[in-house]
Design a protein around this motif. Structure first.
Motif, PDB file in Angstrom:
ATOM      1  N   ALA A   1       3.871  12.060 -14.079  1.00 29.73           N
ATOM      2  CA  ALA A   1       3.173  12.163 -12.798  1.00 29.73           C
ATOM      3  C   ALA A   1       2.436  10.883 -12.433  1.00 29.73           C
ATOM      4  N   SER A   2       2.845   9.759 -13.004  1.00 30.27           N
ATOM      5  CA  SER A   2       2.206   8.485 -12.649  1.00 30.27           C
ATOM      6  C   SER A   2       3.182   7.334 -12.872  1.00 30.27           C
ATOM      7  N   LEU A   3       2.898   6.242 -12.183  1.00 27.99           N
ATOM      8  CA  LEU A   3       3.667   5.017 -12.391  1.00 27.99           C
ATOM      9  C   LEU A   3       2.786   3.824 -12.112  1.00 27.99           C
ATOM     10  N   VAL A   4       3.146   2.695 -12.717  1.00 27.51           N
ATOM     11  CA  VAL A   4       2.402   1.455 -12.546  1.00 27.51           C
ATOM     12  C   VAL A   4       3.396   0.355 -12.221  1.00 27.51           C
ATOM     13  N   LEU A   5       3.103  -0.395 -11.152  1.00 23.03           N
ATOM     14  CA  LEU A   5       3.923  -1.539 -10.754  1.00 23.03           C
ATOM     15  C   LEU A   5       3.053  -2.786 -10.773  1.00 23.03           C
ATOM     16  N   ASP A   6       3.505  -3.828 -11.433  1.00 21.59           N
ATOM     17  CA  ASP A   6       2.864  -5.138 -11.320  1.00 21.59           C
ATOM     18  C   ASP A   6       3.740  -5.951 -10.391  1.00 21.59           C
ATOM     19  N   VAL A   7       3.173  -6.372  -9.247  1.00 21.71           N
ATOM     20  CA  VAL A   7       3.952  -7.070  -8.233  1.00 21.71           C
ATOM     21  C   VAL A   7       3.305  -8.389  -7.878  1.00 21.71           C
TER      22      VAL A   7
ATOM     23  N   VAL B   1      -1.351  14.651  -8.536  1.00 22.63           N
ATOM     24  CA  VAL B   1      -2.055  15.856  -8.966  1.00 22.63           C
ATOM     25  C   VAL B   1      -1.708  16.915  -7.931  1.00 22.63           C
ATOM     26  N   ALA B   2      -1.142  18.003  -8.394  1.00 20.92           N
ATOM     27  CA  ALA B   2      -0.721  19.068  -7.474  1.00 20.92           C
ATOM     28  C   ALA B   2      -1.898  19.518  -6.623  1.00 20.92           C
ATOM     29  N   PRO B   3      -1.689  19.641  -5.313  1.00 25.45           N
ATOM     30  CA  PRO B   3      -2.776  20.119  -4.458  1.00 25.45           C
ATOM     31  C   PRO B   3      -3.259  21.479  -4.953  1.00 25.45           C
ATOM     32  N   GLY B   4      -4.556  21.640  -5.027  1.00 24.69           N
ATOM     33  CA  GLY B   4      -5.113  22.893  -5.494  1.00 24.69           C
ATOM     34  C   GLY B   4      -5.320  22.957  -6.994  1.00 24.69           C
ATOM     35  N   PHE B   5      -4.743  22.039  -7.748  1.00 25.39           N
ATOM     36  CA  PHE B   5      -4.892  22.082  -9.208  1.00 25.39           C
ATOM     37  C   PHE B   5      -6.340  21.923  -9.649  1.00 25.39           C
ATOM     38  N   PRO B   6      -7.086  20.936  -9.144  1.00 27.07           N
ATOM     39  CA  PRO B   6      -8.481  20.798  -9.590  1.00 27.07           C
ATOM     40  C   PRO B   6      -9.307  22.063  -9.305  1.00 27.07           C
ATOM     41  N   ALA B   7      -9.145  22.629  -8.120  1.00 23.99           N
ATOM     42  CA  ALA B   7      -9.894  23.848  -7.783  1.00 23.99           C
ATOM     43  C   ALA B   7      -9.443  25.005  -8.675  1.00 23.99           C
ATOM     44  N   GLY B   8      -8.151  25.135  -8.912  1.00 26.32           N
ATOM     45  CA  GLY B   8      -7.636  26.192  -9.784  1.00 26.32           C
ATOM     46  C   GLY B   8      -8.140  26.048 -11.209  1.00 26.32           C
ATOM     47  N   ALA B   9      -8.183  24.810 -11.698  1.00 22.28           N
ATOM     48  CA  ALA B   9      -8.679  24.581 -13.056  1.00 22.28           C
ATOM     49  C   ALA B   9     -10.162  24.931 -13.151  1.00 22.28           C
TER      50      ALA B   9
ATOM     51  N   LEU C   1      10.784   9.093   5.674  1.00 25.99           N
ATOM     52  CA  LEU C   1      10.597  10.541   5.630  1.00 25.99           C
ATOM     53  C   LEU C   1      10.394  11.119   4.241  1.00 25.99           C
ATOM     54  N   VAL C   2      10.846  10.466   3.174  1.00 22.94           N
ATOM     55  CA  VAL C   2      10.767  11.075   1.851  1.00 22.94           C
ATOM     56  C   VAL C   2      10.207  10.187   0.747  1.00 22.94           C
ATOM     57  N   ALA C   3      10.215   8.884   0.900  1.00 23.68           N
ATOM     58  CA  ALA C   3       9.753   7.982  -0.154  1.00 23.68           C
ATOM     59  C   ALA C   3       8.258   7.688   0.028  1.00 23.68           C
ATOM     60  N   ARG C   4       7.667   6.957  -0.936  1.00 20.92           N
ATOM     61  CA  ARG C   4       6.248   6.599  -0.879  1.00 20.92           C
ATOM     62  C   ARG C   4       6.099   5.103  -0.674  1.00 20.92           C
ATOM     63  N   GLY C   5       5.096   4.710   0.121  1.00 18.23           N
ATOM     64  CA  GLY C   5       4.860   3.298   0.351  1.00 18.23           C
ATOM     65  C   GLY C   5       3.383   2.946   0.394  1.00 18.23           C
ATOM     66  N   VAL C   6       3.070   1.721  -0.033  1.00 19.74           N
ATOM     67  CA  VAL C   6       1.720   1.166   0.067  1.00 19.74           C
ATOM     68  C   VAL C   6       1.827  -0.263   0.574  1.00 19.74           C
ATOM     69  N   VAL C   7       0.818  -0.678   1.331  1.00 24.02           N
ATOM     70  CA  VAL C   7       0.766  -2.051   1.836  1.00 24.02           C
ATOM     71  C   VAL C   7       0.000  -2.891   0.823  1.00 24.02           C
TER      72      VAL C   7
ATOM     73  N   GLU D   1      11.023   7.378  -4.485  1.00 25.31           N
ATOM     74  CA  GLU D   1      10.867   8.684  -5.103  1.00 25.31           C
ATOM     75  C   GLU D   1      10.229   9.589  -4.062  1.00 25.31           C
ATOM     76  N   LEU D   2      10.355  10.870  -4.271  1.00 26.91           N
ATOM     77  CA  LEU D   2       9.886  11.849  -3.308  1.00 26.91           C
ATOM     78  C   LEU D   2       8.391  11.752  -3.044  1.00 26.91           C
ATOM     79  N   TYR D   3       8.031  11.672  -1.761  1.00 28.71           N
ATOM     80  CA  TYR D   3       6.640  11.731  -1.346  1.00 28.71           C
ATOM     81  C   TYR D   3       6.245  13.199  -1.240  1.00 28.71           C
ATOM     82  N   ALA D   4       5.060  13.518  -1.697  1.00 29.82           N
ATOM     83  CA  ALA D   4       4.527  14.876  -1.552  1.00 29.82           C
ATOM     84  C   ALA D   4       3.017  14.775  -1.484  1.00 29.82           C
ATOM     85  N   ALA D   5       2.399  15.747  -0.832  1.00 25.46           N
ATOM     86  CA  ALA D   5       0.945  15.793  -0.827  1.00 25.46           C
ATOM     87  C   ALA D   5       0.488  15.841  -2.274  1.00 25.46           C
ATOM     88  N   GLY D   6      -0.537  15.107  -2.595  1.00 25.84           N
ATOM     89  CA  GLY D   6      -1.022  15.058  -3.970  1.00 25.84           C
ATOM     90  C   GLY D   6      -0.854  13.695  -4.605  1.00 25.84           C
TER      91      GLY D   6
END
Length: 142
Positions: free
Chosen positions: A51-57, A110-118, A91-97, A69-74
């Motif tokens: 559930a994580s990745l690191v890029l050095d650019v 982190v799945a939405p709702g996971f912190p509150a559920g925990a 529409l489906v990938a993730r991007g940062v400037v 990779e698939l973009y999703a809330a969280g």
């Protein structure tokens, strides 16, 4: 920016950017309108967890870095440990400037709702433990 619905769209172009704050949207539009070739070199890519990745650019110009990779809330992102806007791209990938220079991009999910559920589960477990202790003491009392 171009849209996926346009004729002759090159799927290698950045085409659709999802919800961004106004400042980030302006930076992305400036990058997209420059039509300059990609000026980002990925020096390292690691995936510490599923559930994580690191890029050095290394960016020679401001750029939109897209992870295919698939973009999703969280999903959240940081650039050099500072919070960064992350948005759906194409529409489906993730991007940062990223600004000019060498940077570390970290993305975490982190799945939405996971912190509150925990938290609710922890409270429920605590209440159950208190109930057991109180009930046990009451039964032992003469």
């Amino acid at each position: 920016m171009r849209s996926l619905g346009e004729d002759g769209i090159d799927t290698h172009d950045v085409v659709e950017i999802g919800a961004l704050d106004d400042a980030t949207r302006a930076r992305v539009q400036a990058i997209a309108s420059s039509r300059a070739p990609a000026d980002v070199v990925v020096r390292a890519f690691t995936r510490p967890t599923r559930a994580s990745l690191v890029l050095d650019v290394d960016a020679r110009a401001p750029a939109l870095v897209v992870v295919q990779e698939l973009y999703a809330a969280g999903w959240t992102a940081t650039i050099d440990d500072a919070p960064a806007s992350i948005a759906p791209v194409n529409l489906v990938a993730r991007g940062v400037v990223v600004p000019v220079g060498a940077h570390r991009i970290e993305m975490r999910y982190v799945a939405p709702g996971f912190p509150a559920g925990a938290a609710l589960s922890a409270v429920a477990a605590l209440l159950a433990a208190v109930t057991v202790v109180v009930t046990t003491r009451r039964r032992r009392a003469p």
